[in-house]
Design an enzyme around this catalytic site. Sequence first.
Site, mmCIF file in Angstrom:
data_model
loop_
_atom_site.group_PDB
_atom_site.id
_atom_site.type_symbol
_atom_site.label_atom_id
_atom_site.label_comp_id
_atom_site.label_asym_id
_atom_site.label_seq_id
_atom_site.Cartn_x
_atom_site.Cartn_y
_atom_site.Cartn_z
ATOM 1 N N GLU A 185 -3.795 7.420 6.957
ATOM 2 C CA GLU A 185 -2.487 7.411 7.616
ATOM 3 C C GLU A 185 -1.403 7.984 6.697
ATOM 4 O OE1 GLU A 185 -2.886 3.746 10.812
ATOM 5 O OE2 GLU A 185 -1.948 3.330 8.882
ATOM 6 N N ARG B 247 0.851 -1.197 0.000
ATOM 7 C CA ARG B 247 0.000 0.000 0.000
ATOM 8 C C ARG B 247 0.883 1.242 0.000
ATOM 9 N NH1 ARG B 247 -2.667 0.397 6.100
ATOM 10 N NH2 ARG B 247 -0.773 1.009 7.190
ATOM 11 N N GLU C 268 -8.643 4.643 14.749
ATOM 12 C CA GLU C 268 -8.290 3.223 14.711
ATOM 13 C C GLU C 268 -7.605 2.814 16.008
ATOM 14 O OE1 GLU C 268 -5.973 1.726 11.471
ATOM 15 O OE2 GLU C 268 -6.943 3.023 10.001
ATOM 16 N N GLU D 21 -3.051 -8.450 6.588
ATOM 17 C CA GLU D 21 -3.536 -8.182 7.944
ATOM 18 C C GLU D 21 -4.572 -9.220 8.393
ATOM 19 O OE1 GLU D 21 -3.106 -3.499 8.726
ATOM 20 O OE2 GLU D 21 -4.543 -3.956 7.157
ATOM 21 N N LYS D 22 -4.499 -10.411 7.859
ATOM 22 C CA LYS D 22 -5.527 -11.413 8.179
ATOM 23 C C LYS D 22 -5.460 -11.883 9.632
ATOM 24 C CE LYS D 22 -2.881 -15.263 6.081
ATOM 25 N NZ LYS D 22 -1.868 -14.427 5.406
#
Length: 652
Positions: free
Chosen positions: A149, A110, A305, A353-354
């Site tokens: 972010e 990302r 978050e 991010e699982k």
Amino acid sequence: MSFPFAGIALGCDYNPEQWPREVWREDVELMREAGVGFVTLGVFSWALLEPRPGEFDFGWLDEVVGLLADGGIAIDMATATAAPPPWLTTNHPEILPVDHAGHTLWPGSRQSWCPSSPVFREHALALVEQMATRYGQHPAVRLWHVSNELGCHNGKCWCDVSAAAFRRWLVERYGDIDKLNDAWGTAFWSQHYTDFEQVLPPRITPAVPNPTHELDFARFSSDALLDYHRAERDVLSRHSRVPVTTNFMVSSHQSEQDYFAWAPEMDVVSQDHYLDHRLPHPRAEQAFTDDLTRGVAGGSWLLMESSTSAVNWQPVNVAKRPGELLLDSLRHVARGADGVGFFQWRASQAGGEKFHSALLPHAGRDSARFREVIELGAALKAIGEVAGSPVEADVALLWDWNSWWACDLASHPSGALRYEDAPNRWHKALTDLGATVDVVHPSADLSGYGLVVVPTLYLCSDTVAPALAAVVERGGHVLVTYFSGIVDERDHIRLGGYPGAFRDLLGVRSEEFAPLLPGESVTLDDGSRADLWTEVLTVSGAEVVASYVDGPVAGTPAVTRQGTAWYVATRLDEGGTAALAERLVREAGVRQNPGARTGVEIVRRGRYLFVLNRSDDVAEVPVDGVDLVTGAAHNGMITVGSGSVAVVREGA
């Protein structure tokens, strides 16, 4: 502009594109059961919203927006620009960021974009225009969320596009090349420039790079991303009156944005925070970060978050124990948060991010974690009246991102010294005593504080010492620690002896630093221990409070005071820091919340007293009022069990 969500809202990131359509309706029903009041939508959706250049598909997002609106759940609509789609990086590889060694950072994760890239900006703003036109007037959209972010993984870029942007920034800052040469001290090592076109970003070099060059590049990089935020915000504002935010990362592991400069550009200040179990005191760091976020915001803020349990990016991802979700969440509220959000709603089945926790875990609705989420939603609803209440502090702790950037550069007396260490250490000592601390910029108004703490403020302007002197003149106390006041805003040494800017205020002078080797420590004559740092200190009017018994500068002062101005020339251990903090709080007349101690945090927010007991013992706190969490009235004393929390409305 008013806060976008009512009460103390429970929220989360929602990524419905990761799941089949038949799950979406169930998601909304379970969100309602959990008490979710808002969701952040669309953060990483660009590749699906614009599957090919200029071809947009909003049908699926329209459906989700409708389901959430029908369910009474407010939307924080993200602009979806955080991660460019593969077609964009394939067609325009020039947008990819480059590291300081010249390596291109390729797509596949990302934020694979250069903050200064005009090509990226053109495509991103075209998507923002579409988003703003489509959803800017939708009644369920209560907040706009620029990117995500900003700077988390691309805070700096060293490519040629960034180099040109850096030069433009320098021209605006200095005007002519002679002023740049003076500021950067380019007479050293034959670095003198005759034209701005000769300047590059501080890429990898054979030896130590010019420190002011690095400092200015840090400033430029923060400004470049802030300029990008403004560009998205301005597009949104043309089509919508909905407030705009972007989620900050105000923490000890994110140093690349000067959020004091960013905050005035936000309608709502929001931040992300995750407990970092690599630190010795993760929850003390959370409290520090919350107080800093409040200082940045100038009041209430939104937690965008956090995590219900473990994250996925630490060497060991520690799960939260029963009760810690509620306690950690209300710690944020106690220190100014008017909303508590999480990443994410439903734990991912695939992707990087699982294994990151979520409100709805892999185990599903029938799980202890989801039952805790329901409990949290009920508690936040019960304490909704707290929203907007101020946190009042008697102590100010000065913090500056510019000082952080400069302090942590290379070729300093000790590579083990890190800027964020001393602020966190002193904040913990003070809050353990029940004091409330505002973490503020050095330019803040200090007139209302009985105690001002100045920890490792290595770089500061000429205005800081007079502001601290004014505190002392009216009877307030000031504590300055080692490696403070050493350089000016150009990172030039303040000549005449250390601690530079604060010599006259403190009545001391140091001729030489004597940092300690790793594992080496010293003893003070008051019995406390210290490590990391000593210096050859002499007094010129100050009283010696404690001296070194041993070590490289045995017999010289370690702690001094001149009136109510204190200097600590070493890093005291936790016990020594706590003892000195207790003395300062007592002599400065700082209000302490009775019952506070290590592991029992007590924070007053307006007429509400938060008691957060993470100790192994019962906490007894004197208070008259009603615990909003349980509804029970308490007349004189409340007992809060281990791992429990109370929020008491005091008085009638």
